[in-house]
Design a protein around this motif. Structure first.
Motif, PDB file in Angstrom:
ATOM      1  N   SER A   1     -45.573  57.608 -21.299  1.00 50.85           N
ATOM      2  CA  SER A   1     -44.474  56.761 -21.794  1.00 50.85           C
ATOM      3  C   SER A   1     -43.391  57.601 -22.461  1.00 50.85           C
ATOM      4  CB  SER A   1     -45.011  55.694 -22.754  1.00 50.85           C
ATOM      5  OG  SER A   1     -45.737  56.288 -23.820  1.00 50.85           O
ATOM      6  N   ASP A   2     -43.594  57.987 -23.738  1.00 50.88           N
ATOM      7  CA  ASP A   2     -42.535  58.655 -24.490  1.00 50.88           C
ATOM      8  C   ASP A   2     -42.108  59.978 -23.866  1.00 50.88           C
ATOM      9  OD1 ASP A   2     -43.297  56.562 -26.049  1.00 50.88           O
ATOM     10  OD2 ASP A   2     -43.566  57.691 -27.890  1.00 50.88           O
ATOM     11  N   PHE A   3     -43.075  60.770 -23.392  1.00 55.63           N
ATOM     12  CA  PHE A   3     -42.772  62.132 -22.931  1.00 55.63           C
ATOM     13  C   PHE A   3     -42.921  62.306 -21.426  1.00 55.63           C
ATOM     14  CE2 PHE A   3     -43.102  63.038 -27.380  1.00 55.63           C
ATOM     15  CZ  PHE A   3     -42.275  64.134 -27.585  1.00 55.63           C
ATOM     16  N   ILE A   4     -42.738  61.235 -20.670  1.00 53.34           N
ATOM     17  CA  ILE A   4     -42.859  61.367 -19.219  1.00 53.34           C
ATOM     18  C   ILE A   4     -41.737  62.226 -18.649  1.00 53.34           C
ATOM     19  CG2 ILE A   4     -41.507  59.306 -18.621  1.00 53.34           C
ATOM     20  CD1 ILE A   4     -43.695  58.758 -16.458  1.00 53.34           C
ATOM     21  N   PHE A   5     -40.586  62.265 -19.330  1.00 55.24           N
ATOM     22  CA  PHE A   5     -39.484  63.102 -18.849  1.00 55.24           C
ATOM     23  C   PHE A   5     -39.852  64.580 -18.945  1.00 55.24           C
ATOM     24  CE2 PHE A   5     -35.231  65.104 -19.041  1.00 55.24           C
ATOM     25  CZ  PHE A   5     -34.677  64.542 -17.905  1.00 55.24           C
ATOM     26  N   SER A   6     -40.643  64.961 -19.953  1.00 50.54           N
ATOM     27  CA  SER A   6     -41.108  66.348 -20.067  1.00 50.54           C
ATOM     28  C   SER A   6     -42.013  66.703 -18.895  1.00 50.54           C
ATOM     29  CB  SER A   6     -41.861  66.548 -21.387  1.00 50.54           C
ATOM     30  OG  SER A   6     -41.018  66.349 -22.493  1.00 50.54           O
ATOM     31  N   VAL A   7     -42.887  65.772 -18.509  1.00 51.17           N
ATOM     32  CA  VAL A   7     -43.783  66.002 -17.371  1.00 51.17           C
ATOM     33  C   VAL A   7     -42.976  66.169 -16.085  1.00 51.17           C
ATOM     34  CG1 VAL A   7     -45.636  65.006 -15.984  1.00 51.17           C
ATOM     35  CG2 VAL A   7     -45.655  64.724 -18.476  1.00 51.17           C
ATOM     36  N   ILE A   8     -41.970  65.323 -15.903  1.00 46.22           N
ATOM     37  CA  ILE A   8     -41.118  65.409 -14.712  1.00 46.22           C
ATOM     38  C   ILE A   8     -40.415  66.759 -14.648  1.00 46.22           C
ATOM     39  CG2 ILE A   8     -39.031  64.472 -13.631  1.00 46.22           C
ATOM     40  CD1 ILE A   8     -39.915  61.710 -14.662  1.00 46.22           C
ATOM     41  N   CYS A   9     -39.871  67.201 -15.780  1.00 45.28           N
ATOM     42  CA  CYS A   9     -39.154  68.480 -15.801  1.00 45.28           C
ATOM     43  C   CYS A   9     -40.106  69.649 -15.572  1.00 45.28           C
ATOM     44  CB  CYS A   9     -38.430  68.657 -17.135  1.00 45.28           C
ATOM     45  SG  CYS A   9     -37.009  67.565 -17.350  1.00 45.28           S
ATOM     46  N   GLU A  10     -41.349  69.541 -16.054  1.00 42.37           N
ATOM     47  CA  GLU A  10     -42.307  70.639 -15.866  1.00 42.37           C
ATOM     48  C   GLU A  10     -42.695  70.783 -14.402  1.00 42.37           C
ATOM     49  OE1 GLU A  10     -46.739  72.140 -17.303  1.00 42.37           O
ATOM     50  OE2 GLU A  10     -46.079  70.097 -17.770  1.00 42.37           O
ATOM     51  N   GLU A  11     -42.993  69.684 -13.722  1.00 43.76           N
ATOM     52  CA  GLU A  11     -43.532  69.777 -12.373  1.00 43.76           C
ATOM     53  C   GLU A  11     -42.461  69.677 -11.284  1.00 43.76           C
ATOM     54  OE1 GLU A  11     -46.925  67.272 -11.759  1.00 43.76           O
ATOM     55  OE2 GLU A  11     -48.130  68.610 -12.996  1.00 43.76           O
ATOM     56  N   LEU A  12     -41.374  68.984 -11.559  1.00 47.58           N
ATOM     57  CA  LEU A  12     -40.332  68.820 -10.540  1.00 47.58           C
ATOM     58  C   LEU A  12     -39.058  69.575 -10.863  1.00 47.58           C
ATOM     59  CD1 LEU A  12     -40.884  65.011  -9.855  1.00 47.58           C
ATOM     60  CD2 LEU A  12     -41.712  66.942  -8.507  1.00 47.58           C
ATOM     61  N   GLY A  13     -38.944  70.103 -12.082  1.00 45.86           N
ATOM     62  CA  GLY A  13     -37.831  70.972 -12.424  1.00 45.86           C
ATOM     63  C   GLY A  13     -36.700  70.272 -13.157  1.00 45.86           C
ATOM     64  N   MET A  14     -35.901  71.083 -13.843  1.00 47.34           N
ATOM     65  CA  MET A  14     -34.770  70.562 -14.595  1.00 47.34           C
ATOM     66  C   MET A  14     -33.706  69.964 -13.672  1.00 47.34           C
ATOM     67  SD  MET A  14     -34.561  70.341 -17.837  1.00 47.34           S
ATOM     68  CE  MET A  14     -32.782  70.189 -17.906  1.00 47.34           C
ATOM     69  N   ILE A  15     -33.574  70.531 -12.463  1.00 48.33           N
ATOM     70  CA  ILE A  15     -32.591  69.990 -11.518  1.00 48.33           C
ATOM     71  C   ILE A  15     -32.954  68.554 -11.152  1.00 48.33           C
ATOM     72  CG2 ILE A  15     -31.726  70.182  -9.151  1.00 48.33           C
ATOM     73  CD1 ILE A  15     -31.726  73.173  -9.473  1.00 48.33           C
ATOM     74  N   PHE A  16     -34.247  68.309 -10.927  1.00 46.94           N
ATOM     75  CA  PHE A  16     -34.716  66.954 -10.637  1.00 46.94           C
ATOM     76  C   PHE A  16     -34.467  66.049 -11.848  1.00 46.94           C
ATOM     77  CE2 PHE A  16     -37.593  63.498  -9.728  1.00 46.94           C
ATOM     78  CZ  PHE A  16     -37.637  63.422  -8.343  1.00 46.94           C
ATOM     79  N   GLY A  17     -34.726  66.584 -13.048  1.00 48.23           N
ATOM     80  CA  GLY A  17     -34.475  65.814 -14.267  1.00 48.23           C
ATOM     81  C   GLY A  17     -33.006  65.460 -14.422  1.00 48.23           C
ATOM     82  N   LEU A  18     -32.129  66.422 -14.115  1.00 46.07           N
ATOM     83  CA  LEU A  18     -30.693  66.143 -14.166  1.00 46.07           C
ATOM     84  C   LEU A  18     -30.301  65.097 -13.128  1.00 46.07           C
ATOM     85  CD1 LEU A  18     -29.290  69.760 -14.643  1.00 46.07           C
ATOM     86  CD2 LEU A  18     -29.232  67.901 -16.320  1.00 46.07           C
ATOM     87  N   GLY A  19     -30.957  65.143 -11.970  1.00 42.61           N
ATOM     88  CA  GLY A  19     -30.699  64.141 -10.944  1.00 42.61           C
ATOM     89  C   GLY A  19     -31.038  62.737 -11.431  1.00 42.61           C
ATOM     90  N   ILE A  20     -32.137  62.618 -12.162  1.00 46.98           N
ATOM     91  CA  ILE A  20     -32.517  61.322 -12.737  1.00 46.98           C
ATOM     92  C   ILE A  20     -31.449  60.847 -13.711  1.00 46.98           C
ATOM     93  CG2 ILE A  20     -34.165  60.201 -14.305  1.00 46.98           C
ATOM     94  CD1 ILE A  20     -36.368  61.846 -12.980  1.00 46.98           C
ATOM     95  N   MET A  21     -30.935  61.763 -14.537  1.00 50.77           N
ATOM     96  CA  MET A  21     -29.887  61.391 -15.494  1.00 50.77           C
ATOM     97  C   MET A  21     -28.616  60.952 -14.766  1.00 50.77           C
ATOM     98  SD  MET A  21     -30.508  64.355 -18.370  1.00 50.77           S
ATOM     99  CE  MET A  21     -29.260  63.723 -19.488  1.00 50.77           C
ATOM    100  N   VAL A  22     -28.314  61.577 -13.635  1.00 53.63           N
ATOM    101  CA  VAL A  22     -27.151  61.177 -12.837  1.00 53.63           C
ATOM    102  C   VAL A  22     -27.339  59.753 -12.306  1.00 53.63           C
ATOM    103  CG1 VAL A  22     -25.904  61.613 -10.680  1.00 53.63           C
ATOM    104  CG2 VAL A  22     -26.454  63.506 -12.208  1.00 53.63           C
ATOM    105  N   ILE A  23     -28.556  59.427 -11.857  1.00 49.82           N
ATOM    106  CA  ILE A  23     -28.825  58.074 -11.355  1.00 49.82           C
ATOM    107  C   ILE A  23     -28.644  57.053 -12.464  1.00 49.82           C
ATOM    108  CG2 ILE A  23     -30.608  56.542 -10.425  1.00 49.82           C
ATOM    109  CD1 ILE A  23     -31.733  58.955  -8.919  1.00 49.82           C
ATOM    110  N   TYR A  24     -29.114  57.388 -13.674  1.00 50.23           N
ATOM    111  CA  TYR A  24     -28.897  56.482 -14.811  1.00 50.23           C
ATOM    112  C   TYR A  24     -27.404  56.300 -15.084  1.00 50.23           C
ATOM    113  CZ  TYR A  24     -33.799  56.219 -16.291  1.00 50.23           C
ATOM    114  OH  TYR A  24     -35.138  55.961 -16.363  1.00 50.23           O
ATOM    115  N   PHE A  25     -26.649  57.390 -14.978  1.00 48.71           N
ATOM    116  CA  PHE A  25     -25.204  57.290 -15.187  1.00 48.71           C
ATOM    117  C   PHE A  25     -24.564  56.386 -14.133  1.00 48.71           C
ATOM    118  CE2 PHE A  25     -20.975  58.759 -13.902  1.00 48.71           C
ATOM    119  CZ  PHE A  25     -20.265  58.500 -15.068  1.00 48.71           C
TER     120      PHE A  25
END
Length: 398
Positions: free
Chosen positions: A296-320
């Motif tokens: 829940s709270d730290f799932i974004f950390s898990v995503i960034c660890e296994e799929l990378g910061m680029i993937f994490g930034l992509g998620i933030m772009v989708i939210y935007f």
């Protein structure tokens, strides 16, 4: 093209999860197919029966949900199955509301209903006194636990939209106070209940919603500045009155002073993000077990660890883009109630994303809220699809 890419993303994630095990985990493949089927059903509904509405909103929501279910399946299969059930429920709620609501403008007259609902919902957790991870923001009825503040977000936005649509600029402070005193009391009541529940994350979200809708409805910066000053004063008082507020601020300012104690969550989350680098260690190749509250709270950390910061930034772009499409609908509709609802719902999603990701990166004090549509949580999923249905109907009006 976006829909095809969504299908490819879904099957790529779940196929990856399937081949991680020996023998292959066919359950992951089946889950991916079910998710694709639900996505197809929503697209058929929107494109065939409501072609004038925004078709990107539900697509973006499904992309985020696909990522969330896949990551949860990697962490805990049983939780992923529950999340899939909640996702199915959210899709059903979305479809029912889109079909059942004739016109959002017709609901502007129920201001008292929204007022009473908000007043009853917000203190509910204080009366229940159920403690989860240090916060008393959960209520259990018949073995089913939920957060009243999630439902309160919807009634809160609906009430403010109904109340502020009646605002008229008369260039007189006293006249403005007569129009704004009741919404101000409801905002203070809601924030006060959330602070007493130790639900600081939701308090920030409610404040973000209120200040955004106030500025759009009045167009006066002085009220925004006054509200910010009052919020700062209230935050200072809360800091000295409540020990849990002081504790959160101390952990935020000095997480490395006690990395194995109070600062453990933030430190482990930052370690996970840094170890993944730009491209990640690979789905299933990281060590999310070291990250606390990773579903829940730290799932974004898990995503960034296994799929990378680029993937994490992509998620933030989708939210935007999600936020942008909602605000775009507000510009296209002429009814004030619909405009304010769209702005409130969009601000709700944007504030929630900023608060939880800001907490994970230690930009602001960490607060225990979910990452919309990705983190595990039934009440959060249902709330988001409820808001999505309202945004969809308003986009049709435009």
């Amino acid at each position: 093209m976006l829909l095809i890419l969504t299908y490819l993303l879904c099957m790529a994630l779940f196929t990856n999860l399937a081949i991680l095990k020996d023998p292959k985990d066919m359950g992951a493949i089946y889950m991916g197919l079910i998710v694709c089927g639900l996505l197809t059903a929503t697209q058929i509904l929107i494109r065939k029966f409501y072609p004038q509405g925004d078709k990107f909103l539900i697509t973006f929501a499904c992309i985020l949900s696909v990522i969330g279910i896949a990551v949860l399946y990697r962490l805990d299969t049983s939780i992923a199955i529950k999340q899939l059930a909640w996702f199915t429920g959210g899709i059903i709620v979305f479809m029912i509301l889109v079909v059942a609501i004739p016109d959002v403008r017709d609901f502007a007259k129920y201001k008292k209903v929204y007022l009473i609902s908000t007043v009853l919902i917000m203190p509910m957790a204080l009366i229940a006194h159920q403690n989860v991870n240090g916060a008393t923001n959960w209520v259990t009825i018949g073995g089913f636990g939920f957060q009243p503040s999630e439902l309160g977000k919807i009634t809160f936005v609906l009430y403010l939209a109904a109340a502020l649509r009646e605002y008229e600029d008369k260039n007189n402070i006293l006249e403005d106070l007569k129009q704004l005193w009741q919404p101000a009391l409801i905002v203070m009541l809601s924030l006060g209940c959330l602070v007493l529940q130790k639900d600081l994350g939701s308090a920030l979200i409610f404040f973000g919603i209120a200040i955004t809708m106030l500025y759009v409805a009045t167009g006066k910066k002085k009220y925004v500045i006054l509200t910010l000053i009052l919020f700062i004063i209230g935050s200072v008082f809360a800091y000295y009155l409540f020990s849990h507020v002081r504790e959160r601020v101390t952990i935020w300012r000095h997480p490395w002073d006690d990395p194995h104690g109070q600062g453990y969550q933030i430190v482990q989350g930052l370690y996970a993000i840094s170890s993944g680098g730009m491209f990640g260690s690979g789905l299933g190749q990281g060590y999310p077990g070291f990250v606390p509250v990773n579903t829940s709270d730290f799932i974004f950390s898990v995503i960034c660890e296994e799929l990378g910061m680029i993937f994490g930034l992509g998620i933030m772009v989708i939210y935007f883009l999600f936020f942008y499409r909602g605000m775009r609908a507000a510009f296209r509709v002429k009814d004030t109630f619909s405009q304010l609802n769209t702005i409130g719902m969009s601000a709700m999603i944007a504030c929630q994303v900023l608060v939880i990701i800001g907490g994970v990166f230690a930009v602001i004090p960490l607060t225990g809220i979910t990452l919309p549509l990705i983190s595990y949580g039934g009440s959060s999923i249902i709330t988001m699809f409820f808001a999505l249905a309202i945004l969809q109907k308003i986009s049709e009006e435009g």
